[in-house]
Design an enzyme around this catalytic site. Sequence first.
Site, PDB file in Angstrom:
ATOM      1  N   GLY A   1     -37.556 -26.839  42.031  1.00 52.96           N
ATOM      2  CA  GLY A   1     -38.774 -27.027  42.818  1.00 52.96           C
ATOM      3  C   GLY A   1     -38.671 -28.211  43.751  1.00 52.96           C
ATOM      4  N   SER A   2     -38.830 -28.004  45.035  1.00 55.27           N
ATOM      5  CA  SER A   2     -38.572 -29.079  45.978  1.00 55.27           C
ATOM      6  C   SER A   2     -39.050 -28.688  47.374  1.00 55.27           C
ATOM      7  CB  SER A   2     -37.080 -29.405  45.987  1.00 55.27           C
ATOM      8  OG  SER A   2     -36.320 -28.214  45.961  1.00 55.27           O
ATOM      9  N   ARG A   3     -38.550 -29.415  48.378  1.00 58.63           N
ATOM     10  CA  ARG A   3     -39.024 -29.223  49.750  1.00 58.63           C
ATOM     11  C   ARG A   3     -37.912 -29.617  50.718  1.00 58.63           C
ATOM     12  NH1 ARG A   3     -44.744 -30.920  51.981  1.00 58.63           N
ATOM     13  NH2 ARG A   3     -44.346 -31.532  54.135  1.00 58.63           N
TER      14      ARG A   3
END
Length: 217
Positions: free
Chosen positions: A186-188
């Site tokens: 989960g990240s960006r």
Amino acid sequence: MRIHREGVKIIPIAFFFLAVLDALVYFFLKEYLIFYFLMVASLVLAALIVFFFRVPNRKIELNETHVLAPADGDIVAIEPLYEKDYFKDERIQVSIFMSPLNVHQNRAPVSGEVVYVHHKNGRFYPAFIAKSSEENERCSTVFKMKDGTQILSRQIAGAVARRIANYKKPGDFVVQGQEYGFIRFGSRVDVFLPADAKINVSLHQKSIGGKTILATL
């Protein structure tokens, strides 16, 4: 499809601990109904771990005027702003949020030379909120195209993601769509484009790494 190199290191360790837990559950709870639920949960978790580290096979269509999405996910921001860390001028930021279910391989948005790589420690706010771009742990990579245009792709850790992997260094040459990094769980990824770039995506649109055209130069 194949398993990413990050998964080759993590999956055996995760499976070992799951096997130990399964053995304990079997020894102490095999006569109870909850035993079957826990066994199913263990199998589902094992499948999710493998699923997370998947790398699908994709044919990349190279185009010098296109900036491709560096990651799978949802477009959560498209906005003009002042990029203060590297360019120190006005840019257009396009942000992609990757949930734990997305492919987490990061791809070069353009072909060119890697001229800048910088890792900065920070906080671990949820990656879908705006302040994660400024305050979370992140790694910035700048790709310089042969015409001199520079594109910055910034990997940002989230509340769950605690490891950013970047496999490139200044002086390396990459081909559009080639892997340059990976972020766990989960990240960006924020992409900083020239102020005159034509944006080809919209908010909340799904992006596919190496396939979706974020902008035209």
